[in-house]
Design an enzyme around this catalytic site. Structure first.
Site, mmCIF file in Angstrom:
data_model
loop_
_atom_site.group_PDB
_atom_site.id
_atom_site.type_symbol
_atom_site.label_atom_id
_atom_site.label_comp_id
_atom_site.label_asym_id
_atom_site.label_seq_id
_atom_site.Cartn_x
_atom_site.Cartn_y
_atom_site.Cartn_z
ATOM 1 N N SER A 27 0.842 -1.456 -0.087
ATOM 2 C CA SER A 27 0.052 -0.137 -0.133
ATOM 3 C C SER A 27 0.773 1.241 -0.031
ATOM 4 O O SER A 27 1.671 1.495 0.829
ATOM 5 C CB SER A 27 -0.884 -0.042 1.086
ATOM 6 O OG SER A 27 -1.564 1.367 1.578
ATOM 7 N N HIS A 52 -1.080 -1.184 -4.430
ATOM 8 C CA HIS A 52 -2.419 -0.851 -3.577
ATOM 9 C C HIS A 52 -2.531 0.634 -3.528
ATOM 10 O O HIS A 52 -1.511 1.120 -2.717
ATOM 11 C CB HIS A 52 -2.654 -1.707 -2.449
ATOM 12 C CG HIS A 52 -3.764 -1.480 -1.783
ATOM 13 N ND1 HIS A 52 -4.804 -2.085 -2.031
ATOM 14 C CD2 HIS A 52 -4.187 -0.615 -0.700
ATOM 15 C CE1 HIS A 52 -5.883 -1.829 -1.368
ATOM 16 N NE2 HIS A 52 -5.407 -0.952 -0.618
ATOM 17 N N ASP A 54 -4.363 3.722 -2.187
ATOM 18 C CA ASP A 54 -5.337 4.121 -1.081
ATOM 19 C C ASP A 54 -5.728 5.613 -1.412
ATOM 20 O O ASP A 54 -4.860 6.506 -1.184
ATOM 21 C CB ASP A 54 -4.758 4.052 0.234
ATOM 22 C CG ASP A 54 -4.732 2.524 0.642
ATOM 23 O OD1 ASP A 54 -5.858 1.806 0.556
ATOM 24 O OD2 ASP A 54 -3.696 2.131 1.146
ATOM 25 N N MET A 56 -8.213 8.620 -0.180
ATOM 26 C CA MET A 56 -9.003 9.135 1.139
ATOM 27 C C MET A 56 -9.324 10.576 0.914
ATOM 28 O O MET A 56 -8.594 11.406 0.441
ATOM 29 C CB MET A 56 -8.025 8.817 2.307
ATOM 30 C CG MET A 56 -7.567 7.442 2.544
ATOM 31 S SD MET A 56 -6.971 7.249 4.163
ATOM 32 C CE MET A 56 -6.241 5.717 4.034
ATOM 33 N N HIS A 86 -7.983 1.536 -4.286
ATOM 34 C CA HIS A 86 -8.967 1.424 -2.976
ATOM 35 C C HIS A 86 -9.691 2.915 -2.972
ATOM 36 O O HIS A 86 -8.842 3.781 -2.055
ATOM 37 C CB HIS A 86 -8.318 0.945 -1.885
ATOM 38 C CG HIS A 86 -9.035 0.847 -0.798
ATOM 39 N ND1 HIS A 86 -8.482 0.278 0.588
ATOM 40 C CD2 HIS A 86 -10.301 1.075 -0.419
ATOM 41 C CE1 HIS A 86 -9.411 0.579 1.496
ATOM 42 N NE2 HIS A 86 -10.508 0.614 0.800
ATOM 43 N N MET A 88 -11.640 5.262 -0.951
ATOM 44 C CA MET A 88 -12.300 5.420 0.439
ATOM 45 C C MET A 88 -12.761 6.842 0.141
ATOM 46 O O MET A 88 -12.329 7.678 0.912
ATOM 47 C CB MET A 88 -11.242 5.356 1.559
ATOM 48 C CG MET A 88 -10.976 4.017 1.967
ATOM 49 S SD MET A 88 -9.314 3.641 2.790
ATOM 50 C CE MET A 88 -8.220 3.837 1.358
ATOM 51 N N MET A 157 -11.704 -5.270 4.531
ATOM 52 C CA MET A 157 -10.973 -4.759 5.567
ATOM 53 C C MET A 157 -10.707 -5.313 6.873
ATOM 54 O O MET A 157 -11.441 -5.836 7.497
ATOM 55 C CB MET A 157 -11.619 -3.321 6.000
ATOM 56 C CG MET A 157 -11.852 -2.322 4.878
ATOM 57 S SD MET A 157 -10.167 -1.917 3.678
ATOM 58 C CE MET A 157 -9.253 -1.355 5.278
ATOM 59 N N ASP A 195 -7.183 -6.324 3.795
ATOM 60 C CA ASP A 195 -6.138 -4.920 3.838
ATOM 61 C C ASP A 195 -6.363 -4.615 5.127
ATOM 62 O O ASP A 195 -7.351 -4.350 5.913
ATOM 63 C CB ASP A 195 -6.941 -3.932 2.960
ATOM 64 C CG ASP A 195 -6.269 -2.624 2.855
ATOM 65 O OD1 ASP A 195 -5.110 -2.493 3.485
ATOM 66 O OD2 ASP A 195 -6.660 -1.747 2.273
HETATM 67 C C1 DX5 Z 1 -6.300 1.711 5.526
HETATM 68 C C2 DX5 Z 1 -5.683 1.469 4.219
HETATM 69 C C3 DX5 Z 1 -4.690 0.267 3.869
HETATM 70 C C4 DX5 Z 1 -3.323 0.462 4.765
HETATM 71 C C5 DX5 Z 1 -2.791 -0.590 5.259
HETATM 72 O O1 DX5 Z 1 -7.560 2.346 5.363
HETATM 73 O O2 DX5 Z 1 -6.871 0.983 3.302
HETATM 74 O O3 DX5 Z 1 -4.402 -0.257 2.924
HETATM 75 O O4 DX5 Z 1 -2.378 1.256 4.334
HETATM 76 O O5 DX5 Z 1 -1.431 -0.461 6.010
HETATM 77 P P1 DX5 Z 1 -1.195 -1.398 6.986
HETATM 78 O O6 DX5 Z 1 -0.656 -2.432 6.338
HETATM 79 O O7 DX5 Z 1 -0.048 -0.769 7.673
HETATM 80 O O8 DX5 Z 1 -2.355 -1.606 8.011
HETATM 81 ZN ZN ZN Z 2 -6.364 0.169 1.279
#
Ligand code: DX5
Ligand code: ZN
Length: 249
Positions: A27, A52, A54, A56, A86, A88, A157, A195
Site C-alpha cells: 500500500s 495498492h 489508497d 482518502m 482502493h 475511500m 478490511m 487489507d
Molecule cells: C487503510 C488502508 C490500508 C493501509 C494498510 O485504510 O486501506 O491499505 O494502508 O496499511 P497497513 O498494512 O500498515 O495496515
Molecule cells: Zn487500502
C-alpha cells in the site's frame, strides 16, 4: 527504468495479471510520497505483484491522500504492474472515469459510500477497469448477495479504514472463510483481498482462511529490506498452502 508510455489507458488494458496464485500488494500509504515512483518500482523489483493505491477524502474517512493525477504520474513514471485503486471516498462515481483514464487496473469502493452500488460497479466495468467491493470489519456480507457475480474482487478490511499501521482485527478471519466459500460456490475467479495489519507473522492465517491478495503497507515500506520482507511473506504463504486441511480451490 523503461521510458514512460504516454498512452496509459492502453498500458492498463493490455496488462497481464500476475501469474502467482497469491498476490502481494504494498500500500502506497506507507511509502515516501516525495519519491513515490521510485518506491513503487522498488517494491515491484523486490517481488510485489501489484500496487495498492489508497484514496482518502477526509469525508468518508478521516484522512486525505491522493487522487487520479498521482495514479497517472505513476504510469508516466513507468509503473507497468496492475494498480489496485482502493477508493475511500464519498461520492464514488465522479472519480471512476478519472481513475480509469489515469491507468487504474482494479477500482474498489465501499458500498455505503455509493447511492447506487450496481451502477457504480457497471461504471467501473464500462471504463475498462475491474470492479471490487470493499467491506469494513463491521459491514455485512449481505452486500454480496446481488453483486458478487459482477465483481472481480472482494476486499475485506481487517482494520477500520483511514490509517496505516493499525492492528489486524482477528474476527475478519471468519469473514474471509465465508467469502472464499461463496466465491468457490459461484465458480468465479473473483479475488479475495484483505487489507489492514497484515505482517509476516499473520499472513499465513489470512491465506489459510482463503485470501489470495494481501495488502501490506507498513510491514513492507516500514522494513529495511523490501525483498527480504516479501520473501518472508511468500514463505509464510507457502506454509499456509501446504497446511493439512487447507481447501484448494
Ligand atoms: C487503510 C488502508 C490500508 C493501509 C494498510 O485504510 O486501506 O491499505 O494502508 O496499511 P497497513 O498494512 O500498515 O495496515
Ligand atoms: Zn487500502
Amino acid at each position: 527504468m523503461s521510458p514512460a508510455d504516454p498512452d496509459i489507458t492502453h498500458t492498463r488494458s493490455s496488462q497481464l495479471l500476475p501469474a502467482a496464485r497469491h498476490w502481494i500488494a504494498p500500500s502506497i500509504l506507507s511509502a515516501d510520497f516525495a519519491r513515490l515512483g521510485e518506491q513503487a518500482q522498488a517494491v515491484l523489483d523486490a517481488g510485489a505483484d501489484l500496487i495498492h493505491f489508497d484514496v482518502m477524502d477526509n469525508h468518508y474517512v478521516p484522512n486525505l491522500t491522493v487522487g487520479p493525477v498521482v495514479c497517472q504520474a505513476l504510469r508516466r513514471y513507468g509503473i507497468r504492474a496492475p494498480i489496485d485503486v482502493h477508493l475511500m471516498v464519498r461520492p464514488v462515481d465522479r472519480l471512476v472515469p478519472d481513475f480509469a483514464a489515469a491507468g487504474a487496473s482494479y477500482i474498489s469502493f465501499h458500498p455505503e459510500a455509493s447511492d447506487h452500488v450496481d451502477r457504480t460497479i457497471h461504471l467501473i466495468r464500462e471504463h475498462g477497469c475491474r470492479p471490487g467491493l470493499v467491506l469494513n470489519p463491521a459491514t455485512s456480507l449481505d452486500w454480496l448477495d446481488y453483486t458478487l457475480d459482477q465483481l472481480d474482487l472482494v476486499l475485506l478490511m481487517s482494520v477500520n479504514p483511514g490509517f496505516a499501521g493499525q492492528q489486524f482485527i482477528p474476527s475478519v478471519l471468519g469473514k474471509i472463510r465465508e467469502v472464499h466459500a461463496r466465491i468457490r460456490a459461484s465458480g468465479r475467479e473473483t479475488r479475495v483481498e484483505v487489507d489492514g495489519g497484515i505482517k509476516v507473522d499473520n499472513v499465513a492465517q489470512v491465506v489459510e482462511a482463503g485470501a489470495d491478495t494481501l495488502v501490506a503497507g507498513s510491514a513492507i515500506f516500514g522494513s529495511a529490506d523490501y525483498a527480504a520482507t516479501i520473501r518472508a511473506m511468500r514463505a509464510q504463504i507457502a506454509r499456509a498452502e501446504a497446511a493439512p486441511g487447507r481447501s484448494v480451490r
